[in-house]
Scaffold this active site. Structure first.
Site, PDB file in Angstrom:
ATOM      1  N   ARG A  35       0.848  -1.193   0.000  1.00  0.00           N
ATOM      2  CA  ARG A  35       0.000   0.000   0.000  1.00  0.00           C
ATOM      3  C   ARG A  35       0.881   1.239   0.000  1.00  0.00           C
ATOM      4  NH1 ARG A  35      -4.516   0.616   4.581  1.00  0.00           N
ATOM      5  NH2 ARG A  35      -2.828   1.462   5.848  1.00  0.00           N
ATOM      6  N   SER A 104     -12.821  -4.068  -0.051  1.00  0.00           N
ATOM      7  CA  SER A 104     -13.137  -3.517   1.270  1.00  0.00           C
ATOM      8  C   SER A 104     -14.638  -3.317   1.416  1.00  0.00           C
ATOM      9  CB  SER A 104     -12.437  -2.175   1.477  1.00  0.00           C
ATOM     10  OG  SER A 104     -11.049  -2.328   1.608  1.00  0.00           O
ATOM     11  N   LYS A 133      -4.877   4.948   8.736  1.00  0.00           N
ATOM     12  CA  LYS A 133      -5.616   5.358   7.547  1.00  0.00           C
ATOM     13  C   LYS A 133      -6.588   6.446   7.962  1.00  0.00           C
ATOM     14  CE  LYS A 133      -7.846   3.354   3.488  1.00  0.00           C
ATOM     15  NZ  LYS A 133      -8.418   2.129   2.877  1.00  0.00           N
TER      16      LYS A 133
END
Length: 211
Positions: A35, A104, A133
């Site tokens: 990521r 997700s 996040k």
């Protein structure tokens, strides 16, 4: 795919990301999700190539967060996409039937809608509050995990604020596996952190079978 490592170079305490990944894999991590939110496409591709080369020797799948183009460019095994990323049907059409695609979901309604798709797993996010996040929806909590398990036909990988203290409870609530960021990336001993998480997962699953 019991334990996923989701990378974050800002949390590695100055250590090379490849060293963190190598240690996590040695500790039992079964999949790595690369990521990168703030780097250029070129840098993302170059880093992805290095990670892919490392993991090839371990036969551990590499998936790319969000970026289908980067996954294609480096020959990654798949992608993880969110609700606002490329829609699943298009991602599957581009990457093919053998690619690993995770999606997700943040609510039971999204999980129910995902039953129409042949995704490889759903990422339940966030289970608990997390600082890795930004702009996340309200946490699901253990009850949210239970509610999604009740309506979903997919493998469920829980993420968000998960560590060795709460890992067993998350599996008991209905997750099939866990994804972590800081619990491994920021750990003083990433290998041991991964081993501990794998142990917690195994204990919870063994209890479920015995029940």
């Amino acid at each position: 795919m019991n334990l996923h490592l989701v990378t974050d170079r800002s949390l590695t305490l100055g250590r090379p990301l490849l060293d963190i990944i190598r240690a996590a894999v040695a500790g039992g991590t079964s999949l790595v999700q690369l990521r990168e939110k703030d780097c250029s496409t070129r840098e993302f591709v170059e880093l992805g190539q290095a990670v892919a080369s490392l993991l090839q020797g371990y036969k551990i799948p590499l998936i790319i967060n969000d970026r289908v183009d980067v996954a294609l460019a480096i020959g990654a095994q798949g992608v993880h996409i969110g609700q606002s990323d490329m829609p699943y049907p298009q991602a599957r059409a581009i990457l093919g039937s053998q690619a690993i695609i995770g999606l997700s979901v943040e609510t039971p309604e999204q999980a129910l809608a995902a039953n129409l798709f042949d995704v490889d797993y759903l990422g339940l996010s966030p289970v608990f509050a997390t600082t890795t996040k930004m702009d996340l929806p309200p946490q699901l909590g253990l009850q949210g995990v239970q509610e999604i398990r009740a309506v979903s036909r997919h493998q469920l990988i829980a993420i968000g604020g998960i560590n060795s203290d709460n890992a067993e409870n998350v599996i008991t609530a209905g997750a099939h596996g866990l994804a972590v960021v800081s619990a491994i990336c920021a750990a003083s001993d990433p290998k041991n952190a991964a081993m501990e998480l794998c142990k917690k997962i195994a204990v919870a699953k063994a209890k479920a079978v015995a029940a």
